[in-house]
Scaffold this active site. Sequence first.
Site, mmCIF file in Angstrom:
data_model
loop_
_atom_site.group_PDB
_atom_site.id
_atom_site.type_symbol
_atom_site.label_atom_id
_atom_site.label_comp_id
_atom_site.label_asym_id
_atom_site.label_seq_id
_atom_site.Cartn_x
_atom_site.Cartn_y
_atom_site.Cartn_z
ATOM 1 N N SER A 45 12.535 -13.190 41.645
ATOM 2 C CA SER A 45 13.002 -12.960 40.269
ATOM 3 C C SER A 45 12.256 -13.845 39.261
ATOM 4 O O SER A 45 12.328 -13.603 38.061
ATOM 5 C CB SER A 45 14.516 -13.162 40.149
ATOM 6 N N HIS A 46 11.548 -14.866 39.734
ATOM 7 C CA HIS A 46 10.775 -15.706 38.818
ATOM 8 C C HIS A 46 9.332 -15.885 39.300
ATOM 9 O O HIS A 46 8.688 -16.878 39.011
ATOM 10 C CB HIS A 46 11.494 -17.035 38.552
ATOM 11 N N GLU A 186 17.477 -10.735 38.461
ATOM 12 C CA GLU A 186 17.957 -9.998 39.642
ATOM 13 C C GLU A 186 18.430 -8.611 39.220
ATOM 14 O O GLU A 186 18.199 -7.622 39.920
ATOM 15 C CB GLU A 186 19.126 -10.753 40.302
#
Length: 339
Positions: A45-46, A186
């Site tokens: 997600s990052h 997410e």
Amino acid sequence: MTTRISVSDLEGIVTRIFLRAGLCDAQSRAVARVITAGERDACKSHGIYRIDGCLDTLAAGKVNRDAEPSLQDDGSGVIRVDAQGGFSPAAFALGAPVLADRARALGVAALVINDCTHFSALWPEVEVLTDDGLAALAMCPSYATVAPSGGTVPLLGTNPMAFGWPRRNGPPYVFDFATSAAARGEIELHFRAGTTLPEGWAIDSEGQPTTDPDRALHGAMLPFGGHKGSAIATMIELLAGAMIGDLTSQGALDYLGTTALFPRHGELILAFDPQRFAAGRSGDPLDRAEVLFSAHVGQGARLPSQRRFAARSKALAGGIELSPQELAKLDTLQRGGHS
Ligand code: NDP
Ligand code: PYC
């Protein structure tokens, strides 16, 4: 079929993407470092998924592409870095060594980052401090996407908080999570994948529970742990927003006018020297911590970041696994193919 790529090769590719997009050298390298670290540690997600958001924010002129962060240090326990509207990683890199020195000198010190564009995970920052033998706490607001417990209207950010504790033999104890039930990233990944959300993550714009990521993104996210997560997120608004003279999540959204780009706000990082706090008391704090960690693992509980550190070891040994779609996307971006 996935392909493995070395950590340094991926970091080089991501750096070149940002340089080509006109982000200055220091900012490009600092942003590429945290995005690559996200992929290396299997924090999708990052990871590279965030490149698009950075490029969109750059193209919209909402991040200062030539920002040179400036340090203000009056010798006290509060060190300040003005990010000058650039991305947060370069500002943190400037302030971190001063923060570590000051925490060792005083026992505790704080780094305030003002006016930064923020999208990244916080664990890379607390790990810089645990690598220096310090305990650390980092937090920041985001933009208003989360309804407070009992409400239905976005007010709080996904407001992440990370904590790190140094360990002599092995990786530190680190947790890092959004104070919403899940990070917005997410939900965006579920939207892209066409999958439904777990229950309890979000409500729609009518205030009804939803597992549809699109309705969630247009409604409100929910805090984790009901009133408890809501209160912690509010504390972050106070300490890393109001107290440091920077925007709250509502202010950041009002300023930006959209959640499609990355927000500008501040960040607060605290560093503690465990030996200074324990001075004159019995027991070494790091040894006592090991007793606690062993008692977790001894009953089958896993430590936070254990999954991440395992992914890191694998990536450092054998490379980062990327899908054909991810490789094709990187290729397009390297050729300037971002619209
Ligand atoms: P997760 O819920 O995925 O994970 C949070 C933490 O809990 C991690 O340290 C994780 O370790 C640990 N953990 C997960 N499962 C277990 C378990 N069973 N036992 C023990 N520990 C466990 O995090 P979020 O989705 O909430 O946040 C993801 C990232 O998003 C964070 O890095 C955060 O900083 C970032 N973020 C950034 C924002 C910003 O504005 N810049 C806003 C919101 C989030 P492990 O990694 O090993 O699984
Ligand atoms: O995943 O919630 C999130 C997020 C917001 C800003 C950066 N990451």
